[in-house]
Every structure is written in C-alpha cells, then in structure tokens.
Design a protein around this motif. Structure first.
Motif, short mmCIF file in Angstrom:
data_model
loop_
_atom_site.label_atom_id
_atom_site.label_comp_id
_atom_site.label_asym_id
_atom_site.label_seq_id
_atom_site.Cartn_x
_atom_site.Cartn_y
_atom_site.Cartn_z
N ASP A 70 0.82 -1.21 0.00
CA ASP A 70 0.00 0.00 0.00
C ASP A 70 0.86 1.26 0.00
OD1 ASP A 70 -2.69 -1.31 2.12
OD2 ASP A 70 -2.30 -1.49 -0.03
N SER A 71 2.01 1.20 0.65
CA SER A 71 2.85 2.38 0.80
C SER A 71 3.46 2.85 -0.52
CB SER A 71 3.97 2.10 1.81
OG SER A 71 4.75 1.00 1.39
N VAL A 72 3.49 2.00 -1.53
CA VAL A 72 4.11 2.38 -2.80
C VAL A 72 3.13 2.35 -3.97
CG1 VAL A 72 6.31 1.47 -1.98
CG2 VAL A 72 4.89 0.07 -3.50
N LYS A 73 1.93 1.91 -3.73
CA LYS A 73 0.94 1.78 -4.80
C LYS A 73 0.69 3.14 -5.44
CE LYS A 73 -1.92 -1.39 -3.77
NZ LYS A 73 -3.03 -2.15 -3.16
N GLY A 74 0.72 3.16 -6.76
CA GLY A 74 0.51 4.40 -7.50
C GLY A 74 1.79 5.19 -7.73
N ARG A 75 2.87 4.83 -7.06
CA ARG A 75 4.16 5.53 -7.24
C ARG A 75 5.22 4.63 -7.86
NH1 ARG A 75 7.00 7.13 -2.96
NH2 ARG A 75 6.18 5.50 -1.55
N PHE A 76 5.18 3.35 -7.53
CA PHE A 76 6.18 2.40 -8.03
C PHE A 76 5.54 1.48 -9.07
CE2 PHE A 76 9.13 2.12 -4.03
CZ PHE A 76 9.21 3.51 -4.02
N ALA A 77 6.35 1.01 -10.01
CA ALA A 77 5.88 0.06 -11.01
C ALA A 77 6.94 -1.02 -11.23
CB ALA A 77 5.58 0.77 -12.32
N ILE A 78 6.52 -2.26 -11.09
CA ILE A 78 7.41 -3.39 -11.34
C ILE A 78 7.14 -3.93 -12.74
CG2 ILE A 78 5.81 -5.05 -10.30
CD1 ILE A 78 8.28 -6.59 -9.26
N SER A 79 8.20 -4.33 -13.42
CA SER A 79 8.07 -4.91 -14.75
C SER A 79 9.20 -5.92 -14.94
CB SER A 79 8.11 -3.83 -15.83
OG SER A 79 9.36 -3.14 -15.80
N ARG A 80 9.08 -6.71 -16.00
CA ARG A 80 10.13 -7.68 -16.27
C ARG A 80 10.29 -7.88 -17.76
NH1 ARG A 80 8.57 -12.98 -13.30
NH2 ARG A 80 10.35 -13.86 -14.44
N ASP A 81 11.47 -8.30 -18.15
CA ASP A 81 11.77 -8.64 -19.54
C ASP A 81 12.35 -10.05 -19.52
OD1 ASP A 81 12.81 -9.00 -22.08
OD2 ASP A 81 13.46 -6.93 -22.27
N ASN A 82 11.53 -11.03 -19.84
CA ASN A 82 11.99 -12.42 -19.76
C ASN A 82 13.07 -12.74 -20.79
OD1 ASN A 82 10.35 -12.89 -17.57
ND2 ASN A 82 8.80 -14.05 -18.71
N ALA A 83 13.12 -12.00 -21.87
CA ALA A 83 14.17 -12.22 -22.87
C ALA A 83 15.53 -11.77 -22.33
CB ALA A 83 13.84 -11.48 -24.15
N LYS A 84 15.51 -10.82 -21.41
CA LYS A 84 16.76 -10.30 -20.84
C LYS A 84 17.01 -10.81 -19.42
CE LYS A 84 16.76 -6.01 -23.53
NZ LYS A 84 16.77 -4.53 -23.47
N ASN A 85 16.13 -11.66 -18.91
CA ASN A 85 16.27 -12.18 -17.53
C ASN A 85 16.43 -11.05 -16.53
OD1 ASN A 85 16.21 -14.67 -18.73
ND2 ASN A 85 18.19 -15.36 -17.97
N THR A 86 15.61 -10.02 -16.69
CA THR A 86 15.75 -8.83 -15.85
C THR A 86 14.39 -8.37 -15.35
OG1 THR A 86 17.72 -8.15 -17.09
CG2 THR A 86 16.63 -6.46 -15.77
N VAL A 87 14.38 -7.93 -14.09
CA VAL A 87 13.20 -7.32 -13.50
C VAL A 87 13.56 -5.89 -13.11
CG1 VAL A 87 13.72 -8.18 -11.18
CG2 VAL A 87 11.36 -7.60 -11.79
N TYR A 88 12.57 -5.01 -13.21
CA TYR A 88 12.79 -3.59 -12.95
C TYR A 88 11.83 -3.09 -11.87
CZ TYR A 88 14.89 -4.08 -17.58
OH TYR A 88 15.64 -4.50 -18.65
N LEU A 89 12.24 -2.02 -11.23
CA LEU A 89 11.34 -1.30 -10.32
C LEU A 89 11.48 0.18 -10.61
CD1 LEU A 89 9.31 -1.65 -7.97
CD2 LEU A 89 11.20 -1.08 -6.42
#
Length: 121
Positions: A62-81
């Motif tokens: 709840d403390s980060v909802k609307g401000r942070f976004a998580i995503s991933r690129d499975n082709a690059k084996n990488t996750v982002y925040l």
C-alpha cells in the motif's frame, strides 16, 4: 549457481525518480515470480512489489501503490522497479528476489545483494 544482481540505487531528492534493475542468471527466469523488498535501518525487511512469471500480474504494498511500477523482460532475464514521487521514508536497501512458481509476498528462494536508495528531503 543462481545470481541476482541488483543495480540502480543512488541518492535522489524527494519527488524524484529512480529505476532499479535486477539481472538474473543460473535459473530459468520465466519459471520464477520476482519481487522487490526493502529494509531500512533498524527495521525489518518489508515487501514492496511482485510480478508474476509472465509479467501479466503485479502486487504492491500500500505504501508504494501508485508511485512504483514493477516490470520484467523475460528475454533479458531482468526485472525492474520504477520508483516515482520518492519520499524520504522510501530510503532503504532494496533487494530483488526470485520465487519458483506462483507469485506471493513470502517464501522467496533467491535474493540479490541489495542496492541503496537514499531520498533526501
């Protein structure tokens, strides 16, 4: 050998943005849900965000909802925040983590070494 390498932390003013990344190796990345956690000095580690194996589903504290976004690129084996509208209370060491199977907020199998995020007021 599984390795998760966190990067992208730094010092930023309140209201600013940072993008963290976590590069994974030694595992079949698309079989793992991925999460971000953080730990501030004197506090317990807490859940921040998680993403399903395909990237279609996400979960946020709840403390980060609307401000942070998580995503991933499975082709690059990488996750982002992507962290926007940062606040001083976001200051912590941020860790990425990998969990075999379905996404949850608990019971992660592998952890990165952490990257420091400092938000000045």
């Amino acid at each position: 050998q599984v390795q998760l390498v966190d990067a992208g932390g730094g010092l930023v003013q309140a209201g600013g943005s940072l993008r963290l990344s976590c590069a994974a190796s030694g595992l079949t990345f698309s079989n793992y849900a991925m999460g971000w956690f953080r730990q501030a000095p004197g506090r317990e580690r807490e859940f921040v965000a998680a993403i399903t194996r395909s990237g279609a589903g996400t979960d946020y504290a709840d403390s980060v909802k609307g401000r942070f976004a998580i995503s991933r690129d499975n082709a690059k084996n990488t996750v982002y925040l992507q962290m926007n509208s940062l606040k001083p209370e976001d200051t912590a060491v941020y860790y990425c983590a990998a969990k075999w199977g379905i996404v949850t907020r608990y019971e992660y199998n592998y952890w990165g070494q952490g990257t420091q995020v400092t938000v000045s007021s």
